[in-house]
Design a protein around this motif. Structure first.
Motif, PDB file in Angstrom:
ATOM      1  N   ASP A  97       0.832  -1.199   0.000  1.00  0.00           N
ATOM      2  CA  ASP A  97       0.000   0.000   0.000  1.00  0.00           C
ATOM      3  C   ASP A  97       0.873   1.259   0.000  1.00  0.00           C
ATOM      4  O   ASP A  97       2.023   1.227  -0.445  1.00  0.00           O
ATOM      5  N   SER A  98       0.341   2.353   0.539  1.00  0.00           N
ATOM      6  CA  SER A  98       1.038   3.638   0.471  1.00  0.00           C
ATOM      7  C   SER A  98       2.205   3.751   1.439  1.00  0.00           C
ATOM      8  O   SER A  98       2.836   4.813   1.502  1.00  0.00           O
ATOM      9  N   ASN A 101       5.371   3.321  -1.606  1.00  0.00           N
ATOM     10  CA  ASN A 101       5.297   3.731  -3.018  1.00  0.00           C
ATOM     11  C   ASN A 101       6.130   4.973  -3.337  1.00  0.00           C
ATOM     12  O   ASN A 101       6.024   5.508  -4.429  1.00  0.00           O
ATOM     13  N   TRP A 125       5.572   0.957  -9.603  1.00  0.00           N
ATOM     14  CA  TRP A 125       4.201   0.827 -10.076  1.00  0.00           C
ATOM     15  C   TRP A 125       3.609   2.207 -10.374  1.00  0.00           C
ATOM     16  O   TRP A 125       3.759   3.146  -9.593  1.00  0.00           O
ATOM     17  N   SER A 127       0.883   4.196  -9.927  1.00  0.00           N
ATOM     18  CA  SER A 127      -0.302   4.145  -9.062  1.00  0.00           C
ATOM     19  C   SER A 127      -1.451   4.991  -9.599  1.00  0.00           C
ATOM     20  O   SER A 127      -2.602   4.812  -9.155  1.00  0.00           O
ATOM     21  N   ASP A 128      -1.175   5.897 -10.519  1.00  0.00           N
ATOM     22  CA  ASP A 128      -2.259   6.679 -11.117  1.00  0.00           C
ATOM     23  C   ASP A 128      -2.992   5.862 -12.179  1.00  0.00           C
ATOM     24  O   ASP A 128      -4.215   5.719 -12.156  1.00  0.00           O
ATOM     25  N   GLN A 130      -2.500   2.583 -12.794  1.00  0.00           N
ATOM     26  CA  GLN A 130      -2.711   1.211 -12.294  1.00  0.00           C
ATOM     27  C   GLN A 130      -2.756   0.190 -13.431  1.00  0.00           C
ATOM     28  O   GLN A 130      -3.504  -0.778 -13.395  1.00  0.00           O
ATOM     29  N   HIS A 156       3.363  -1.044  -5.115  1.00  0.00           N
ATOM     30  CA  HIS A 156       2.611  -0.488  -3.980  1.00  0.00           C
ATOM     31  C   HIS A 156       1.574   0.520  -4.481  1.00  0.00           C
ATOM     32  O   HIS A 156       1.916   1.471  -5.190  1.00  0.00           O
ATOM     33  N   GLN A 157       0.334   0.292  -4.075  1.00  0.00           N
ATOM     34  CA  GLN A 157      -0.786   1.130  -4.507  1.00  0.00           C
ATOM     35  C   GLN A 157      -1.430   1.790  -3.286  1.00  0.00           C
ATOM     36  O   GLN A 157      -1.934   1.094  -2.389  1.00  0.00           O
ATOM     37  N   ALA A 160      -4.669   0.537  -1.119  1.00  0.00           N
ATOM     38  CA  ALA A 160      -4.930  -0.868  -1.455  1.00  0.00           C
ATOM     39  C   ALA A 160      -4.999  -1.728  -0.206  1.00  0.00           C
ATOM     40  O   ALA A 160      -4.262  -1.519   0.766  1.00  0.00           O
ATOM     41  N   TYR A 164      -5.926  -6.669  -3.138  1.00  0.00           N
ATOM     42  CA  TYR A 164      -5.678  -5.884  -4.352  1.00  0.00           C
ATOM     43  C   TYR A 164      -4.960  -6.673  -5.450  1.00  0.00           C
ATOM     44  O   TYR A 164      -5.338  -6.601  -6.627  1.00  0.00           O
ATOM     45  N   LEU A 172       0.781  -6.575 -12.091  1.00  0.00           N
ATOM     46  CA  LEU A 172       1.562  -6.325 -10.876  1.00  0.00           C
ATOM     47  C   LEU A 172       2.822  -7.172 -10.809  1.00  0.00           C
ATOM     48  O   LEU A 172       3.838  -6.736 -10.258  1.00  0.00           O
TER      49      LEU A 172
END
Length: 287
Positions: A97-98, A101, A125, A127-128, A130, A156-157, A160, A164, A172
Protein backbone atom coordinates in the motif's frame (compact mmCIF):
# COMPACT_ATOMS: atom_id res chain seq x y z
CA UNK A 1 -2.18 -120.62 56.21
CA UNK A 2 -5.01 -119.94 53.78
CA UNK A 3 -5.50 -116.31 54.94
CA UNK A 4 -1.79 -115.75 55.13
CA UNK A 5 -1.36 -116.89 51.51
CA UNK A 6 -4.26 -114.67 50.43
CA UNK A 7 -2.66 -111.63 52.10
CA UNK A 8 0.64 -112.30 50.38
CA UNK A 9 -1.14 -112.50 47.02
CA UNK A 10 -2.91 -109.14 47.54
CA UNK A 11 0.37 -107.53 48.60
CA UNK A 12 2.05 -108.85 45.48
CA UNK A 13 -0.70 -107.37 43.25
CA UNK A 14 -0.43 -103.93 44.92
CA UNK A 15 3.34 -103.95 44.59
CA UNK A 16 3.10 -104.76 40.90
CA UNK A 17 0.56 -101.96 40.34
CA UNK A 18 2.77 -99.42 42.13
CA UNK A 19 5.80 -100.39 40.03
CA UNK A 20 3.75 -100.04 36.80
CA UNK A 21 2.42 -96.57 37.75
CA UNK A 22 5.92 -95.31 38.66
CA UNK A 23 7.32 -96.49 35.34
CA UNK A 24 4.45 -94.83 33.34
CA UNK A 25 4.92 -91.45 35.07
CA UNK A 26 8.61 -91.45 34.26
CA UNK A 27 7.85 -91.77 30.52
CA UNK A 28 5.50 -88.69 30.29
CA UNK A 29 7.12 -85.26 29.44
CA UNK A 30 7.01 -82.63 32.14
CA UNK A 31 4.77 -79.70 31.11
CA UNK A 32 6.27 -76.17 31.54
CA UNK A 33 4.19 -72.98 31.78
CA UNK A 34 4.20 -70.70 28.70
CA UNK A 35 5.62 -67.23 29.24
CA UNK A 36 4.24 -63.97 27.82
CA UNK A 37 1.35 -65.38 25.81
CA UNK A 38 -1.14 -63.14 24.02
CA UNK A 39 -4.38 -64.19 22.35
CA UNK A 40 -3.65 -67.83 23.24
CA UNK A 41 -0.35 -67.90 21.30
CA UNK A 42 3.06 -68.28 22.86
CA UNK A 43 5.04 -65.01 23.02
CA UNK A 44 8.43 -63.79 24.27
CA UNK A 45 7.34 -61.06 26.66
CA UNK A 46 9.16 -61.50 29.96
CA UNK A 47 11.62 -64.03 28.52
CA UNK A 48 15.27 -63.67 29.44
CA UNK A 49 17.57 -62.07 26.82
CA UNK A 50 19.09 -64.60 24.45
CA UNK A 51 22.57 -64.90 22.95
CA UNK A 52 24.22 -63.26 25.92
CA UNK A 53 22.37 -59.94 25.53
CA UNK A 54 21.72 -57.97 28.66
CA UNK A 55 18.74 -55.73 29.31
CA UNK A 56 20.50 -52.63 27.93
CA UNK A 57 21.38 -54.41 24.70
CA UNK A 58 17.81 -55.51 24.20
CA UNK A 59 16.63 -51.94 24.67
CA UNK A 60 19.13 -50.70 22.11
CA UNK A 61 17.95 -53.29 19.60
CA UNK A 62 14.36 -52.15 20.01
CA UNK A 63 15.14 -48.44 19.65
CA UNK A 64 17.12 -49.10 16.48
CA UNK A 65 13.89 -50.03 14.73
CA UNK A 66 12.27 -46.67 15.48
CA UNK A 67 12.12 -44.02 12.76
CA UNK A 68 14.84 -41.37 13.01
CA UNK A 69 13.84 -37.96 14.27
CA UNK A 70 13.15 -35.53 11.40
CA UNK A 71 15.02 -32.26 11.68
CA UNK A 72 12.92 -29.11 11.72
CA UNK A 73 12.41 -27.58 8.33
CA UNK A 74 14.28 -24.42 7.45
CA UNK A 75 12.37 -21.27 8.42
CA UNK A 76 10.73 -19.33 5.56
CA UNK A 77 12.82 -16.24 6.37
CA UNK A 78 16.03 -18.26 6.25
CA UNK A 79 14.97 -19.79 2.92
CA UNK A 80 14.26 -16.31 1.51
CA UNK A 81 17.64 -15.07 2.73
CA UNK A 82 19.33 -17.96 0.95
CA UNK A 83 17.58 -17.03 -2.29
CA UNK A 84 18.92 -13.48 -2.06
CA UNK A 85 22.41 -14.73 -1.17
CA UNK A 86 22.50 -17.51 -3.76
CA UNK A 87 24.62 -15.56 -6.23
CA UNK A 88 21.99 -16.07 -8.91
CA UNK A 89 19.88 -13.33 -10.52
CA UNK A 90 16.79 -12.77 -8.38
CA UNK A 91 13.37 -11.31 -9.14
CA UNK A 92 11.54 -9.90 -6.10
CA UNK A 93 7.98 -8.57 -6.08
CA UNK A 94 7.17 -6.27 -3.16
CA UNK A 95 3.43 -5.62 -3.22
CA UNK A 96 1.67 -3.30 -0.81
CA UNK A 97 0.00 0.00 0.00
CA UNK A 98 1.04 3.64 0.47
CA UNK A 99 3.72 2.73 3.03
CA UNK A 100 6.06 1.78 0.17
CA UNK A 101 5.30 3.73 -3.02
CA UNK A 102 7.81 6.59 -2.64
CA UNK A 103 11.56 6.71 -3.18
CA UNK A 104 12.10 7.67 0.48
CA UNK A 105 10.13 4.67 1.72
CA UNK A 106 11.38 1.21 2.67
CA UNK A 107 11.34 -0.74 -0.64
CA UNK A 108 13.51 1.83 -2.39
CA UNK A 109 15.76 2.21 0.67
CA UNK A 110 16.14 -1.56 0.89
CA UNK A 111 17.03 -1.69 -2.80
CA UNK A 112 19.85 0.74 -2.07
CA UNK A 113 21.13 -1.56 0.66
CA UNK A 114 20.96 -4.56 -1.69
CA UNK A 115 22.90 -2.53 -4.24
CA UNK A 116 26.01 -2.48 -2.09
CA UNK A 117 27.86 -5.24 -3.91
CA UNK A 118 25.36 -6.26 -6.59
CA UNK A 119 23.42 -4.79 -9.51
CA UNK A 120 19.89 -3.73 -8.57
CA UNK A 121 17.10 -2.47 -10.81
CA UNK A 122 13.83 -1.13 -9.43
CA UNK A 123 10.46 -0.92 -11.17
CA UNK A 124 7.89 1.51 -9.70
CA UNK A 125 4.20 0.83 -10.08
CA UNK A 126 2.21 3.55 -11.84
CA UNK A 127 -0.30 4.14 -9.06
CA UNK A 128 -2.26 6.68 -11.12
CA UNK A 129 -2.88 4.55 -14.17
CA UNK A 130 -2.71 1.21 -12.29
CA UNK A 131 -1.91 -0.47 -15.58
CA UNK A 132 1.80 -1.18 -15.29
CA UNK A 133 5.20 0.08 -14.21
CA UNK A 134 7.32 3.08 -15.06
CA UNK A 135 10.60 2.60 -16.91
CA UNK A 136 13.11 0.63 -14.80
CA UNK A 137 15.74 2.48 -12.78
CA UNK A 138 19.20 1.06 -12.16
CA UNK A 139 20.14 1.62 -8.53
CA UNK A 140 23.63 0.23 -8.93
CA UNK A 141 25.62 -1.21 -11.83
CA UNK A 142 29.10 -2.56 -12.44
CA UNK A 143 29.58 -3.19 -8.74
CA UNK A 144 32.01 -6.02 -9.31
CA UNK A 145 30.35 -8.07 -6.59
CA UNK A 146 29.80 -11.81 -6.64
CA UNK A 147 26.07 -11.59 -6.02
CA UNK A 148 23.59 -11.93 -8.87
CA UNK A 149 21.54 -8.98 -10.07
CA UNK A 150 18.22 -8.13 -8.39
CA UNK A 151 15.08 -6.95 -10.20
CA UNK A 152 12.80 -5.40 -7.58
CA UNK A 153 9.20 -4.78 -8.63
CA UNK A 154 7.72 -2.24 -6.19
CA UNK A 155 4.00 -2.73 -6.72
CA UNK A 156 2.61 -0.49 -3.98
CA UNK A 157 -0.79 1.13 -4.51
CA UNK A 158 -2.08 3.81 -2.08
CA UNK A 159 -5.32 2.77 -0.43
CA UNK A 160 -4.93 -0.87 -1.45
CA UNK A 161 -5.97 -3.72 0.78
CA UNK A 162 -4.60 -7.23 0.90
CA UNK A 163 -6.92 -8.49 -1.86
CA UNK A 164 -5.68 -5.88 -4.35
CA UNK A 165 -3.21 -8.13 -6.25
CA UNK A 166 -5.62 -11.04 -6.62
CA UNK A 167 -7.13 -9.79 -9.91
CA UNK A 168 -4.06 -7.88 -11.15
CA UNK A 169 -1.19 -10.36 -11.13
CA UNK A 170 -0.60 -10.07 -14.86
CA UNK A 171 0.32 -6.41 -14.49
CA UNK A 172 1.56 -6.33 -10.88
CA UNK A 173 3.91 -9.29 -11.31
CA UNK A 174 4.95 -9.34 -14.98
CA UNK A 175 7.96 -11.63 -14.37
CA UNK A 176 8.01 -14.95 -12.58
CA UNK A 177 9.29 -14.00 -9.12
CA UNK A 178 11.78 -15.85 -6.94
CA UNK A 179 10.36 -14.14 -3.84
CA UNK A 180 7.21 -12.16 -3.01
CA UNK A 181 6.77 -9.77 -0.08
CA UNK A 182 3.19 -8.79 0.79
CA UNK A 183 2.81 -5.54 2.73
CA UNK A 184 -0.82 -4.84 3.58
CA UNK A 185 -2.98 -4.23 6.63
CA UNK A 186 -3.53 -0.51 7.17
CA UNK A 187 -6.48 -0.48 4.75
CA UNK A 188 -8.12 -3.71 5.94
CA UNK A 189 -10.33 -3.93 9.03
CA UNK A 190 -9.99 -6.67 11.61
CA UNK A 191 -12.22 -9.60 10.74
CA UNK A 192 -11.65 -9.12 7.00
CA UNK A 193 -7.89 -8.80 6.52
CA UNK A 194 -7.26 -12.53 6.80
CA UNK A 195 -9.82 -13.35 4.12
CA UNK A 196 -8.37 -10.66 1.85
CA UNK A 197 -4.90 -12.13 2.22
CA UNK A 198 -6.30 -15.58 1.42
CA UNK A 199 -7.54 -14.33 -1.96
CA UNK A 200 -4.13 -12.98 -2.92
CA UNK A 201 -2.30 -16.06 -1.68
CA UNK A 202 -4.60 -18.32 -3.70
CA UNK A 203 -4.03 -16.21 -6.82
CA UNK A 204 -0.24 -16.31 -6.37
CA UNK A 205 -0.20 -20.08 -5.81
CA UNK A 206 -2.39 -20.74 -8.84
CA UNK A 207 -0.25 -18.51 -11.04
CA UNK A 208 3.27 -19.34 -9.82
CA UNK A 209 2.95 -22.64 -7.95
CA UNK A 210 2.99 -23.76 -4.34
CA UNK A 211 6.78 -23.55 -4.01
CA UNK A 212 6.98 -19.77 -4.46
CA UNK A 213 8.45 -18.23 -1.26
CA UNK A 214 6.01 -15.63 0.10
CA UNK A 215 6.62 -13.34 3.07
CA UNK A 216 4.27 -10.94 4.84
CA UNK A 217 5.14 -7.84 6.83
CA UNK A 218 3.49 -6.90 10.08
CA UNK A 219 3.18 -3.20 9.38
CA UNK A 220 4.10 -0.39 11.77
CA UNK A 221 1.65 0.25 14.62
CA UNK A 222 -0.75 3.09 13.97
CA UNK A 223 -0.83 5.98 16.44
CA UNK A 224 -1.16 4.77 20.04
CA UNK A 225 -0.98 1.23 18.66
CA UNK A 226 -4.62 1.29 17.66
CA UNK A 227 -4.54 -1.72 15.30
CA UNK A 228 -3.03 -4.75 17.11
CA UNK A 229 -6.02 -6.94 16.22
CA UNK A 230 -5.29 -6.47 12.50
CA UNK A 231 -1.67 -7.50 12.98
CA UNK A 232 -2.64 -10.59 14.97
CA UNK A 233 -5.06 -11.65 12.25
CA UNK A 234 -2.27 -11.31 9.68
CA UNK A 235 0.09 -13.25 11.94
CA UNK A 236 -2.48 -16.04 12.23
CA UNK A 237 -2.93 -16.11 8.45
CA UNK A 238 0.83 -16.41 7.92
CA UNK A 239 1.03 -19.15 10.54
CA UNK A 240 -1.69 -21.21 8.85
CA UNK A 241 0.23 -21.19 5.58
CA UNK A 242 3.78 -21.32 6.96
CA UNK A 243 4.67 -17.94 5.45
CA UNK A 244 7.64 -15.96 6.69
CA UNK A 245 6.92 -12.85 8.77
CA UNK A 246 8.95 -9.64 8.71
CA UNK A 247 7.94 -8.11 12.04
CA UNK A 248 8.23 -4.38 11.41
CA UNK A 249 5.66 -3.67 14.13
CA UNK A 250 7.88 -5.24 16.76
CA UNK A 251 10.82 -3.10 15.62
CA UNK A 252 8.68 0.02 16.11
CA UNK A 253 7.33 -1.10 19.47
CA UNK A 254 10.88 -1.68 20.70
CA UNK A 255 11.52 2.06 20.34
CA UNK A 256 11.05 4.37 23.29
CA UNK A 257 8.31 6.34 21.50
CA UNK A 258 6.91 4.53 18.43
CA UNK A 259 4.52 7.40 17.68
CA UNK A 260 7.53 9.69 17.19
CA UNK A 261 8.32 7.66 14.04
CA UNK A 262 4.99 8.52 12.40
CA UNK A 263 4.30 11.36 9.98
CA UNK A 264 0.56 11.10 10.64
CA UNK A 265 -1.70 8.61 12.44
CA UNK A 266 -0.73 5.79 10.07
CA UNK A 267 2.33 6.36 7.90
CA UNK A 268 5.93 6.29 9.14
CA UNK A 269 8.06 9.37 8.62
CA UNK A 270 11.54 9.21 7.10
CA UNK A 271 13.11 7.89 10.33
CA UNK A 272 10.38 5.27 10.58
CA UNK A 273 10.91 4.22 6.97
CA UNK A 274 14.64 3.90 7.60
CA UNK A 275 13.91 1.62 10.56
CA UNK A 276 11.54 -0.37 8.35
CA UNK A 277 14.18 -0.84 5.62
CA UNK A 278 16.79 -1.88 8.20
CA UNK A 279 14.35 -4.41 9.67
CA UNK A 280 13.72 -5.95 6.24
CA UNK A 281 17.45 -6.06 5.49
CA UNK A 282 18.22 -7.70 8.83
CA UNK A 283 15.39 -10.22 8.49
CA UNK A 284 16.61 -11.26 5.04
CA UNK A 285 20.32 -11.35 5.75
CA UNK A 286 21.98 -14.73 5.34
CA UNK A 287 23.46 -16.04 8.63
Amino acid sequence: MRWQNLGLAVLAVLTAALVWWTFRSAQEPVSEPMVGTTDGAAGTQGAAPQNGQGADEVGETTSATEEPTVDEQESPLAAAAEILASGDPVVVAALGDSTGNQTWEWPYLWAGQLGQGRDVTVHFWDSDGQAGYFAPEAISTDTGGDEGAVDLWIGHQPGAGAAYPAERLDTLVPEDPDLVILNYGHNDPAGEVGASYELTLTALRERFGDDLPILVTLQNPQVEDSDPDVREEIRAFAGRHDLGIIDVADAFLDQEDPDALLGDDVHPDEAGQQLWAETVATSLSAP
